[in-house]
Write a protein that holds these residues in place. Sequence first.
Motif, PDB file in Angstrom:
ATOM      1  N   SER A 207       0.570  -1.115   0.035  1.00 35.56           N
ATOM      2  CA  SER A 207       0.045  -0.213  -0.230  1.00 35.56           C
ATOM      3  C   SER A 207       0.562   1.585   0.041  1.00 35.56           C
ATOM      4  O   SER A 207       1.013   2.462  -0.593  1.00 35.56           O
ATOM      5  CB  SER A 207      -0.903  -0.066   1.026  1.00 35.56           C
ATOM      6  N   ASP A 208       2.253   1.205   0.761  1.00 35.10           N
ATOM      7  CA  ASP A 208       2.952   2.455   0.756  1.00 35.10           C
ATOM      8  C   ASP A 208       2.975   2.955  -0.098  1.00 35.10           C
ATOM      9  O   ASP A 208       3.769   3.631  -1.102  1.00 35.10           O
ATOM     10  CB  ASP A 208       4.126   2.306   2.099  1.00 35.10           C
ATOM     11  N   LEU A 209       4.200   1.835  -1.079  1.00 35.81           N
ATOM     12  CA  LEU A 209       4.359   1.796  -2.729  1.00 35.81           C
ATOM     13  C   LEU A 209       3.656   2.146  -3.277  1.00 35.81           C
ATOM     14  O   LEU A 209       3.765   2.679  -4.392  1.00 35.81           O
ATOM     15  CB  LEU A 209       5.061   0.448  -3.055  1.00 35.81           C
ATOM     16  N   HIS A 210       2.600   1.873  -3.110  1.00 35.95           N
ATOM     17  CA  HIS A 210       1.360   2.277  -4.675  1.00 35.95           C
ATOM     18  C   HIS A 210       1.052   3.315  -4.405  1.00 35.95           C
ATOM     19  O   HIS A 210       0.827   4.497  -5.066  1.00 35.95           O
ATOM     20  CB  HIS A 210       0.224   1.442  -4.667  1.00 35.95           C
ATOM     21  N   GLU A 211       1.013   4.154  -3.241  1.00 35.73           N
ATOM     22  CA  GLU A 211       0.499   5.331  -3.003  1.00 35.73           C
ATOM     23  C   GLU A 211       1.371   6.207  -3.192  1.00 35.73           C
ATOM     24  O   GLU A 211       1.571   7.531  -3.389  1.00 35.73           O
ATOM     25  CB  GLU A 211      -0.137   5.740  -1.354  1.00 35.73           C
ATOM     26  N   ALA A 212       2.487   5.963  -3.019  1.00 30.82           N
ATOM     27  CA  ALA A 212       3.805   6.635  -3.373  1.00 30.82           C
ATOM     28  C   ALA A 212       4.194   6.574  -4.701  1.00 30.82           C
ATOM     29  O   ALA A 212       4.175   7.874  -5.536  1.00 30.82           O
ATOM     30  CB  ALA A 212       5.066   6.105  -3.038  1.00 30.82           C
ATOM     31  N   SER A 213       3.468   5.893  -5.190  1.00 36.39           N
ATOM     32  CA  SER A 213       3.596   5.623  -7.289  1.00 36.39           C
ATOM     33  C   SER A 213       2.822   6.475  -7.530  1.00 36.39           C
ATOM     34  O   SER A 213       2.749   7.262  -8.194  1.00 36.39           O
ATOM     35  CB  SER A 213       3.176   4.298  -7.614  1.00 36.39           C
ATOM     36  N   LYS A 214       1.600   6.494  -6.396  1.00 30.56           N
ATOM     37  CA  LYS A 214       0.073   8.126  -7.003  1.00 30.56           C
ATOM     38  C   LYS A 214       0.691   9.565  -6.791  1.00 30.56           C
ATOM     39  O   LYS A 214       0.723  10.107  -7.904  1.00 30.56           O
ATOM     40  CB  LYS A 214      -1.107   7.865  -6.607  1.00 30.56           C
ATOM     41  N   HIS A 215       1.810   9.650  -5.711  1.00 28.56           N
ATOM     42  CA  HIS A 215       1.905  10.704  -5.592  1.00 28.56           C
ATOM     43  C   HIS A 215       2.895  11.475  -6.691  1.00 28.56           C
ATOM     44  O   HIS A 215       3.070  12.300  -6.953  1.00 28.56           O
ATOM     45  CB  HIS A 215       2.591  10.622  -4.591  1.00 28.56           C
ATOM     46  N   TYR A 216       4.254  10.252  -7.208  1.00 28.88           N
ATOM     47  CA  TYR A 216       5.327   9.826  -8.156  1.00 28.88           C
ATOM     48  C   TYR A 216       4.500  10.487  -9.286  1.00 28.88           C
ATOM     49  O   TYR A 216       4.973  11.609 -10.297  1.00 28.88           O
ATOM     50  CB  TYR A 216       6.134   9.218  -8.049  1.00 28.88           C
ATOM     51  N   ARG A 217       3.232  10.815 -10.231  1.00 27.40           N
ATOM     52  CA  ARG A 217       3.238   9.554 -11.552  1.00 27.40           C
ATOM     53  C   ARG A 217       2.363  11.410 -11.030  1.00 27.40           C
ATOM     54  O   ARG A 217       1.433  11.210 -12.472  1.00 27.40           O
ATOM     55  CB  ARG A 217       2.054   9.103 -11.963  1.00 27.40           C
ATOM     56  N   MET A 218       1.609  12.046 -10.196  1.00 23.01           N
ATOM     57  CA  MET A 218       0.157  12.734 -10.184  1.00 23.01           C
ATOM     58  C   MET A 218       0.992  13.977 -11.222  1.00 23.01           C
ATOM     59  O   MET A 218       1.731  14.067 -11.088  1.00 23.01           O
ATOM     60  CB  MET A 218       0.336  13.490  -9.227  1.00 23.01           C
TER      61      MET A 218
END
Length: 343
Positions: A207-218
């Motif tokens: 979940s941490d990695l997926h949330e980080a991915s959302k922030h990164y690709r924002m």
Amino acid sequence: MKNHFLSGLLQTNDKVALKEITRQLHLENVVGDKVFGSFAENLAFLLEALRKGDRTSSCPVLFILDEFDLFVHHKNQTLLYNLFDISQSAQTPVTVIGLTCRQDILELLEKRVKSRFSHRQIYLMNSFDFKQYIRIFKEQLSLPAEFPDESFAQKWNNNVQHLSEDKTVQDMLQNLFHYTKDLRSLHLLLMLAVSNVAVHHPLITASDLHEASKHYRMDSKANIVHGLSVLEICLIIAMKHLNDVYEGEPFNFQMVYNEFQKFIQRKAHCMYNFEKPVVMKAFEHLLQLELVKPIERPSVRTQREYLLMKLLLDNNQIMDALQAYPNCPTDVKQWAASSLSWL
């Protein structure tokens, strides 16, 4: 050899870059009785100091310009022109190396700068496959054997191994891998995920990695749209319709204003009926935010209303941003969703 490193992210204009070069060459401010004044004087002194060198008695100077494409956007490319000009001299031991991710960099150079560039280019491409990418992912996250808390290190590394085998994590990493093989992107993703680690949350989760991915690709540009006024949103929608009607051809402010007026007349809303100077001010704000960009240099003959522009948002970005825009008027959303502008 003396190496001098400049970054386009730090040296944001030629004046700042020149100060940094002067500092690295130990020529700051006072040399003998000379005190630097203007940028032109500083540049003239620096160029003279470099030109006095020769291949037998001087130490070679290597300039490394990281994020080289950002230096291209400095006014008139003055620094680049002069550094390349010096490096062309047979007696001056100066070399300039630019590092950039942009393959179209030569197209951004002015003609006079390009003529002094050696045109030597070296392309460095990451050649690893996705299996190696997963291995790099594990290596970057794993704790070393000498980590003081051996028990925690074992738990941490076992968790990293499980994450690398998790199907959802692999899918997310594969999307990033296909988007960019630049390992700096992977490092940023992992840094965002690791920043969630705390005493009550000691191990990284999928979940941490997926949330980080959302922030990164924002989408940063879409985020800017969220903070615009309704008038500015309307101008972006007007530009969107102009792009649709004229198939991406450049437009000017007067065309955008006319399109906006059609919307007002159609909806008969006095709440959107702004004076033209106010609309121009809103349009200039979009220019400052770099959501719109001129495709030609302003001249004294060209009125600002007729300067050709290009919208730096595509239709998907606009529609996605409008969905998240707080309290966006319904008729504005409907106008954006309409396939053609009102004629």
